[in-house]
Structures are given as C-alpha cells and as structure tokens.
Scaffold this motif. Sequence first.
Motif, PDB file in Angstrom:
ATOM      1  N   ILE A   1       0.865  -1.177   0.000  1.00  0.00           N
ATOM      2  CA  ILE A   1       0.000   0.000   0.000  1.00  0.00           C
ATOM      3  C   ILE A   1       0.906   1.232   0.000  1.00  0.00           C
ATOM      4  O   ILE A   1       1.859   1.304   0.772  1.00  0.00           O
ATOM      5  CB  ILE A   1      -0.906   0.022   1.251  1.00  0.00           C
ATOM      6  N   THR A   2       0.597   2.194  -0.861  1.00  0.00           N
ATOM      7  CA  THR A   2       1.440   3.389  -0.962  1.00  0.00           C
ATOM      8  C   THR A   2       0.636   4.641  -0.655  1.00  0.00           C
ATOM      9  O   THR A   2      -0.569   4.700  -0.882  1.00  0.00           O
ATOM     10  CB  THR A   2       2.056   3.525  -2.368  1.00  0.00           C
ATOM     11  N   LEU A   3       1.346   5.634  -0.153  1.00  0.00           N
ATOM     12  CA  LEU A   3       0.771   6.936   0.181  1.00  0.00           C
ATOM     13  C   LEU A   3       1.696   8.002  -0.365  1.00  0.00           C
ATOM     14  O   LEU A   3       2.891   7.993  -0.071  1.00  0.00           O
ATOM     15  CB  LEU A   3       0.627   7.062   1.706  1.00  0.00           C
TER      16      LEU A   3
ATOM     17  N   LEU B   1       6.645  15.002   0.635  1.00  0.00           N
ATOM     18  CA  LEU B   1       8.016  14.554   0.839  1.00  0.00           C
ATOM     19  C   LEU B   1       8.390  13.342  -0.004  1.00  0.00           C
ATOM     20  O   LEU B   1       9.557  12.997  -0.113  1.00  0.00           O
ATOM     21  CB  LEU B   1       8.256  14.250   2.316  1.00  0.00           C
ATOM     22  N   GLY B   2       7.403  12.662  -0.570  1.00  0.00           N
ATOM     23  CA  GLY B   2       7.689  11.487  -1.378  1.00  0.00           C
ATOM     24  C   GLY B   2       6.621  10.425  -1.231  1.00  0.00           C
ATOM     25  O   GLY B   2       5.476  10.707  -0.914  1.00  0.00           O
ATOM     26  N   THR B   3       7.026   9.192  -1.435  1.00  0.00           N
ATOM     27  CA  THR B   3       6.117   8.052  -1.389  1.00  0.00           C
ATOM     28  C   THR B   3       6.420   7.199  -0.163  1.00  0.00           C
ATOM     29  O   THR B   3       7.571   6.881   0.120  1.00  0.00           O
ATOM     30  CB  THR B   3       6.277   7.186  -2.655  1.00  0.00           C
ATOM     31  N   ILE B   4       5.365   6.829   0.531  1.00  0.00           N
ATOM     32  CA  ILE B   4       5.486   5.940   1.684  1.00  0.00           C
ATOM     33  C   ILE B   4       4.845   4.614   1.299  1.00  0.00           C
ATOM     34  O   ILE B   4       3.703   4.587   0.839  1.00  0.00           O
ATOM     35  CB  ILE B   4       4.775   6.528   2.919  1.00  0.00           C
ATOM     36  N   SER B   5       5.575   3.528   1.467  1.00  0.00           N
ATOM     37  CA  SER B   5       5.062   2.195   1.159  1.00  0.00           C
ATOM     38  C   SER B   5       4.927   1.388   2.441  1.00  0.00           C
ATOM     39  O   SER B   5       5.832   1.378   3.266  1.00  0.00           O
ATOM     40  CB  SER B   5       6.007   1.469   0.199  1.00  0.00           C
ATOM     41  N   MET B   6       3.775   0.724   2.596  1.00  0.00           N
ATOM     42  CA  MET B   6       3.523  -0.105   3.771  1.00  0.00           C
ATOM     43  C   MET B   6       3.180  -1.511   3.295  1.00  0.00           C
ATOM     44  O   MET B   6       2.424  -1.679   2.343  1.00  0.00           O
ATOM     45  CB  MET B   6       2.375   0.481   4.591  1.00  0.00           C
ATOM     46  N   THR B   7       3.730  -2.506   3.961  1.00  0.00           N
ATOM     47  CA  THR B   7       3.519  -3.887   3.545  1.00  0.00           C
ATOM     48  C   THR B   7       2.114  -4.364   3.908  1.00  0.00           C
ATOM     49  O   THR B   7       1.477  -3.840   4.823  1.00  0.00           O
ATOM     50  CB  THR B   7       4.543  -4.830   4.203  1.00  0.00           C
TER      51      THR B   7
ATOM     52  N   LYS C   1      -4.457 -13.844   8.450  1.00  0.00           N
ATOM     53  CA  LYS C   1      -5.579 -14.779   8.525  1.00  0.00           C
ATOM     54  C   LYS C   1      -6.899 -13.997   8.574  1.00  0.00           C
ATOM     55  O   LYS C   1      -7.132 -13.206   9.470  1.00  0.00           O
ATOM     56  CB  LYS C   1      -5.454 -15.658   9.764  1.00  0.00           C
ATOM     57  N   GLY C   2      -7.732 -14.210   7.574  1.00  0.00           N
ATOM     58  CA  GLY C   2      -9.050 -13.593   7.541  1.00  0.00           C
ATOM     59  C   GLY C   2      -9.062 -12.129   7.156  1.00  0.00           C
ATOM     60  O   GLY C   2     -10.092 -11.484   7.264  1.00  0.00           O
ATOM     61  N   VAL C   3      -7.934 -11.592   6.698  1.00  0.00           N
ATOM     62  CA  VAL C   3      -7.843 -10.167   6.372  1.00  0.00           C
ATOM     63  C   VAL C   3      -7.323  -9.998   4.952  1.00  0.00           C
ATOM     64  O   VAL C   3      -6.350 -10.634   4.557  1.00  0.00           O
ATOM     65  CB  VAL C   3      -6.888  -9.431   7.341  1.00  0.00           C
ATOM     66  N   ARG C   4      -7.970  -9.127   4.204  1.00  0.00           N
ATOM     67  CA  ARG C   4      -7.483  -8.758   2.868  1.00  0.00           C
ATOM     68  C   ARG C   4      -7.652  -7.255   2.727  1.00  0.00           C
ATOM     69  O   ARG C   4      -8.752  -6.726   2.917  1.00  0.00           O
ATOM     70  CB  ARG C   4      -8.270  -9.483   1.793  1.00  0.00           C
ATOM     71  N   VAL C   5      -6.555  -6.567   2.421  1.00  0.00           N
ATOM     72  CA  VAL C   5      -6.571  -5.117   2.256  1.00  0.00           C
ATOM     73  C   VAL C   5      -6.095  -4.788   0.849  1.00  0.00           C
ATOM     74  O   VAL C   5      -5.031  -5.225   0.430  1.00  0.00           O
ATOM     75  CB  VAL C   5      -5.652  -4.424   3.292  1.00  0.00           C
ATOM     76  N   THR C   6      -6.912  -4.032   0.123  1.00  0.00           N
ATOM     77  CA  THR C   6      -6.536  -3.573  -1.218  1.00  0.00           C
ATOM     78  C   THR C   6      -6.686  -2.062  -1.284  1.00  0.00           C
ATOM     79  O   THR C   6      -7.425  -1.471  -0.495  1.00  0.00           O
ATOM     80  CB  THR C   6      -7.408  -4.234  -2.303  1.00  0.00           C
ATOM     81  N   GLN C   7      -5.986  -1.469  -2.239  1.00  0.00           N
ATOM     82  CA  GLN C   7      -6.033  -0.027  -2.408  1.00  0.00           C
ATOM     83  C   GLN C   7      -6.620   0.289  -3.777  1.00  0.00           C
ATOM     84  O   GLN C   7      -6.152  -0.220  -4.788  1.00  0.00           O
ATOM     85  CB  GLN C   7      -4.631   0.573  -2.286  1.00  0.00           C
ATOM     86  N   ARG C   8      -7.661   1.129  -3.760  1.00  0.00           N
ATOM     87  CA  ARG C   8      -8.296   1.558  -5.008  1.00  0.00           C
ATOM     88  C   ARG C   8      -8.484   3.071  -4.947  1.00  0.00           C
ATOM     89  O   ARG C   8      -9.116   3.588  -4.023  1.00  0.00           O
ATOM     90  CB  ARG C   8      -9.659   0.894  -5.184  1.00  0.00           C
ATOM     91  N   ASN C   9      -7.927   3.772  -5.926  1.00  0.00           N
ATOM     92  CA  ASN C   9      -8.056   5.233  -6.005  1.00  0.00           C
ATOM     93  C   ASN C   9      -7.652   5.919  -4.702  1.00  0.00           C
ATOM     94  O   ASN C   9      -8.366   6.767  -4.176  1.00  0.00           O
ATOM     95  CB  ASN C   9      -9.482   5.637  -6.396  1.00  0.00           C
TER      96      ASN C   9
END
Length: 117
Positions: free
Chosen positions: A2-4, A8-14, A56-64
Amino acid sequence: MITLQNTLGTISMTSDYFAELVSQAARSCYGVADMATNGRADDLKSLIFGQDFPEKGVRVTQRNNQLVIELHIKVAYGLNIASMVQSISHKVKHEVERATGLSVARIEVSVDDIVTA
C-alpha cells in the motif's frame, strides 16, 4: 504493498503491517472469537504456519488512494451479529485511518462461523 503519496515522497507499507493492524483491531472487539480463514490460500497457510498468522481472515486492497478491507471472522454464539459487525467496522476504520493517514472506503465483514463458549 500500500502506498501513500505526500509532499516529501512516497510511503510504502507492507500488506503484513495492514493485516496485523486490522486483525488486532477486529480481535479487540467484543464477541469476536477468532479470525476465520479466507479460502484455500489461508487454509494452506494455516497448515504451514500454524493456526494463527497475521493475514488470517484479512485482505486489504487499495483503489483510487482509498483502502478496501475484507474481514472473515468467527463470532460468539448468542450475540447480535448486526451490532457486532457495525462495531467492528467502526473500530477497524478508526484504527487504520489513525495509524496510517489513509482513507478507508469500505469494510466488508463476513461472519463465517458461530462459536459456542
């Protein structure tokens, strides 16, 4: 991943970070007995890593630039499921937005099992 974007730039989180954050927030809600496996991939991970693993039991996606979170949970018998799901949704949304600064567009909670005490 997941990116933000900010000035200052781009932050990426796993995805593991988000899975652990969402899982802990959901498990802290009253009536949540456990996280449920989400399909065959989670079933296989349960065999390899044991019954408890972060995603387990979690799914996170990024849209727009917004997050969509899917949860699969087991709940305790005898509780109002609609109230629990609403409480879980509010708690998870608050915790994720507070910890990351990202906006949560939608949270989908699936109750996969009812557990007796």
